[in-house]
Design an enzyme around this catalytic site. Structure first.
Site, PDB file in Angstrom:
ATOM      1  N   ASP A 143      31.892  41.280  33.018  1.00 51.50           N
ATOM      2  CA  ASP A 143      31.358  39.934  32.809  1.00 51.50           C
ATOM      3  C   ASP A 143      29.870  39.972  32.457  1.00 51.50           C
ATOM      4  O   ASP A 143      29.183  38.950  32.513  1.00 51.50           O
ATOM      5  CB  ASP A 143      31.633  39.024  34.010  1.00 51.50           C
ATOM      6  CG  ASP A 143      30.960  39.495  35.281  1.00 51.50           C
ATOM      7  OD1 ASP A 143      30.595  40.684  35.365  1.00 51.50           O
ATOM      8  OD2 ASP A 143      30.779  38.677  36.210  1.00 51.50           O
TER       9      ASP A 143
ATOM     10  N   SER B 136      34.911  40.146  36.984  1.00 57.38           N
ATOM     11  CA  SER B 136      33.881  41.141  36.715  1.00 57.38           C
ATOM     12  C   SER B 136      34.436  42.508  36.302  1.00 57.38           C
ATOM     13  O   SER B 136      35.169  42.602  35.324  1.00 57.38           O
ATOM     14  CB  SER B 136      33.007  41.242  37.965  1.00 57.38           C
ATOM     15  OG  SER B 136      31.967  42.133  37.789  1.00 57.38           O
TER      16      SER B 136
ATOM     17  N   SER C 262      34.040  47.425  52.941  1.00 57.14           N
ATOM     18  CA  SER C 262      33.854  46.824  51.619  1.00 57.14           C
ATOM     19  C   SER C 262      34.044  45.315  51.703  1.00 57.14           C
ATOM     20  O   SER C 262      34.860  44.824  52.487  1.00 57.14           O
ATOM     21  CB  SER C 262      34.873  47.423  50.648  1.00 57.14           C
ATOM     22  OG  SER C 262      35.061  46.543  49.561  1.00 57.14           O
ATOM     23  N   GLY C 263      33.307  44.588  50.876  1.00 60.67           N
ATOM     24  CA  GLY C 263      33.497  43.143  50.817  1.00 60.67           C
ATOM     25  C   GLY C 263      34.489  42.750  49.737  1.00 60.67           C
ATOM     26  O   GLY C 263      34.845  41.588  49.608  1.00 60.67           O
TER      27      GLY C 263
HETATM   28  C1  16G Z   1      30.233  42.416  44.419  1.00 58.14           C
HETATM   29  C2  16G Z   1      28.792  42.019  44.358  1.00 58.14           C
HETATM   30  C3  16G Z   1      27.915  43.221  44.121  1.00 58.14           C
HETATM   31  C4  16G Z   1      28.175  44.261  45.180  1.00 58.14           C
HETATM   32  C5  16G Z   1      29.651  44.579  45.276  1.00 58.14           C
HETATM   33  C6  16G Z   1      29.910  45.411  46.492  1.00 58.14           C
HETATM   34  C7  16G Z   1      27.858  39.988  43.442  1.00 58.14           C
HETATM   35  C8  16G Z   1      27.724  39.124  42.232  1.00 58.14           C
HETATM   36  N1  16G Z   1      28.564  41.090  43.272  1.00 58.14           N
HETATM   37  O1  16G Z   1      30.674  42.913  43.201  1.00 58.14           O
HETATM   38  O2  16G Z   1      26.580  42.809  44.199  1.00 58.14           O
HETATM   39  O3  16G Z   1      27.477  45.440  44.888  1.00 58.14           O
HETATM   40  O4  16G Z   1      30.377  43.367  45.430  1.00 58.14           O
HETATM   41  O5  16G Z   1      31.266  45.632  46.618  1.00 58.14           O
HETATM   42  O6  16G Z   1      27.350  39.690  44.503  1.00 58.14           O
HETATM   43  P1  16G Z   1      31.869  46.251  47.945  1.00 58.14           P
HETATM   44  O7  16G Z   1      31.541  45.312  49.073  1.00 58.14           O
HETATM   45  O8  16G Z   1      33.311  46.395  47.667  1.00 58.14           O
HETATM   46  O9  16G Z   1      31.197  47.578  48.141  1.00 58.14           O
HETATM   47 MG    MG Z   2      29.960  41.757  37.116  1.00 64.05          MG
END
Ligand code: 16G
Ligand code: MG
Length: 566
Positions: free
Chosen positions: A302, A88, A523-524
């Site tokens: 993406d 992405s 963060s995820g």
């Molecule tokens: C990913 C997620 C997006 C979210 C981001 C948060 C999908 C397809 N993409 O890019 O929705 O806003 O993670 O990132 O689910 P973070 O957890 O680092 O803040």
């Molecule tokens: Mg994307």
């Protein structure tokens, strides 16, 4: 859902024997091929919010194993499963992979766990982990499997998608490689294939035809202002969106003229450009020529996110993010329903990152119910499925609109049967809007066409759209801590539960400012804690964000230097 492909009956007395034989044979091949995609020993990765994501050179084994997993998921659901190779908006050197479930949605949570254990199994444990998944998920190995694969434009993506194919074929799954496609295009293909083409034709051509037909019908209506030449500048983040928009251009050129920037011919993917850059830096991307009041937008790498922006006559930059996109769309849908005289319920789904002004506007001015979920598309998507019409957008520009089956049937029926000309036209518009949205996932191309159609139909300039409400000044910061999992949250990530004392500290800091709000969450996708703050002025939002960062640093085990500004 696809028809049963004719798996053998489970009651056949020698089924178990056949199953074991098959398994033995496969396990041998699986291990032999796995050695060609060996896992770096000790490497641990997690299937996160958007699948696996890390440096491309660490992902070969993950790709092979996700090929295996996709076959199992396909056998279990008796449906086509998608595998998308992309990272992405992340840097060019990164890559990633995610699986797409039968109706084009994100992979089910229980299978995310299977994905994580499979990816992390050491070589010698791979057969055991695989067997474990087969048993736990009750996978019928006799069932046929079909997997579709797509990839973004990263240099590493082609080879990595070959590794996915290796995994699919070693388990004797069939596959179709779509090659270079946007993430939402691959989601669309999966949904089309599992609904026997009812949603559309499962080809890139079919996607262009479906969307452009709806778009052209919308923008050809007699009351559309014809004089105004519809033109839009698009920053494609040097990614796949550029290739696909170029392919699509001639289908829509009667209704919209797009001018592409950062089309990948020279710049680097996502570098100083793209939706994520524009949203997080709140400034224009490099490589775009902007004149005042021109409508511009950016895709991410993406093409599943989009944000709009423009420069005013004084040269000030104005960002129109996912919140304002959701507002424009919900307002339009609500007006249409009023014209049609139909009371389908609309709900808007946001995350804690939604600007407070947008939530207030939606609830108080537009009187639509607003819900907040955890960050990550799957959470918003899930909630949006509860409404006749569920509008969901993250502030970062990822979102779409979902129509329930009952609402879709009703809308199509009204468009056909209503006798009152005005009401019928409104129903027809709504039907085309329904067809224009990619209901499987946020889609920059589809969202862009919906927005352009609405602006045309309502004769709205980008400034008028922007003026719906004024964003509260806000700031996002990152804090490095030893273990970000020490922070746990509740209430859709708006309240901290652990470590003790942190929520009290945040609440006290928030009280010091007007119209203020702040939250923190691990963060995820990165090894950091994210801090968000908003307040009545930029200065106050900045100072609140810094104070909250310091509280995180002190109470949640900050490492390195204390957050700047202190
Ligand atoms: C990913 C997620 C997006 C979210 C981001 C948060 C999908 C397809 N993409 O890019 O929705 O806003 O993670 O990132 O689910 P973070 O957890 O680092 O803040
Ligand atoms: Mg994307």
């Amino acid at each position: 859902m696809r028809e049963d492909l004719g798996g053998q009956s489970a009651v056949c007395p020698w089924t178990t024997q056949v199953g074991e034989d098959l398994l033995d044979m496969d396990l041998h091949a699986i291990t032999a091929h796995s050695a060609l995609h060996a896992k770096p020993s000790g490497l641990v990765l997690q299937y996160g919010t958007a699948g696996f994501r890390t440096k491309a050179e660490h992902l070969d084994h993950v790709m092979y194993r996700m090929g295996l997993l996709a076959v199992l998921r396909s056998k279990q659901t008796k449906s086509t499963i998608g595998v998308m190779v992309t990272a992405s908006h992340n840097p060019e050197e990164d890559n990633g992979v995610k699986l797409v479930d039968p109706l084009g949605e994100m992979l089910a949570p229980s299978w995310e766990e299977h994905a994580t254990s499979l990816a992390n199994a050491e070589e010698q444990d791979l057969p055991g982990v695989l067997m474990d998944i087969i048993v736990k998920a009750a996978v019928d190995l006799q069932q046929d499997a079909f997997v579709v694969i797509g990839r973004d434009t990263r240099l590493s993506s082609e080879k990595l998608s070959q590794s996915v194919i290796d995994g699919v074929t070693v388990l004797e799954g069939q596959f179709h490689d779509y090659g270079l496609v946007t993430t939402p295009q691959l989601h669309y293909m999966v949904y089309c294939r599992n609904t026997s083409g009812q949603y559309g034709e499962a080809t890139v051509e079919g996607y262009y035809q479906k969307l452009s037909k709806a778009f052209m019908e919308l923008t050809k209506q007699p009351f559309c202002s014809e004089e105004e030449y519809r033109s839009l500048k698009v920053d494609c983040a040097n990614g796949i969106g550029a290739l696909k928009l170029k392919e699509m251009e001639h289908y829509i050129s009667q209704g919209l003229s797009v001018q592409l920037f950062n089309d990948g011919t020279k710049g680097k993917l996502n570098h100083l450009c793209g939706a994520d850059f524009v949203k997080s830096h709140q400034k224009p991307p490099q490589g775009i020529e902007m004149k005042s009041n021109e409508r511009c937008c950016s895709f991410d790498g993406d093409a599943d996110r989009i944000v709009y922006y423009y420069l005013d006559v004084d040269g000030h930059f104005h960002l129109i993010d996912g919140d304002k996109i959701a507002t424009l769309i919900s307002r339009f849908l609500k007006e249409l329903l009023l014209e049609i005289g139909e009371s389908l319920n609309i709900g808007v789904v946001q995350t804690a990152y939604a600007n407070g002004s947008s939530t207030r506007y939606l609830e108080e001015v537009m009187k639509v119910p607003v819900y907040c979920t955890k960050t990550g598309v799957k959470h918003l998507h899930h909630k949006a499925q509860e409404f006749d019409i569920g509008v969901y957008f993250e502030a970062n520009g990822h979102g779409t609109v979902l129509f329930s089956k009952a609402a879709e049937t009703k809308i199509r029926q009204l468009a056909k049967e209503l006798e009152d000309e005005k009401r019928k036209a409104a129903a027809k518009t709504l039907e085309n809007i329904l067809d224009l949205f990619n209901q499987t996932a946020g889609d920059a191309i589809s969202d862009m066409l919906v927005i352009e159609a609405i602006l045309t139909l309502k004769d709205l300039t980008i400034q008028q759209w922007d003026a719906l409400y004024t964003d509260l000044p806000n700031r996002q910061l990152k804090v490095k801590v030893a273990d970000r999992q020490v922070i746990s949250t509740t209430d859709a990530e708006r309240q901290v539960v652990t470590p003790p004392g942190l929520q009290e500290a945040i609440s006290d800091l928030v009280k010091k400012h007007k119209l203020s709000r702040a939250f923190v969450r691990p963060s995820g996708t990165e090894d950091i804690v994210r801090v968000y703050a908003e307040a009545d002025s930029q200065e106050n939002a900045d100072s609140l964000a810094r104070a909250v960062s310091l509280a995180v640093f002190e109470l949640a085990g900050g490492v390195g230097e204390a957050p700047p500004g202190f």
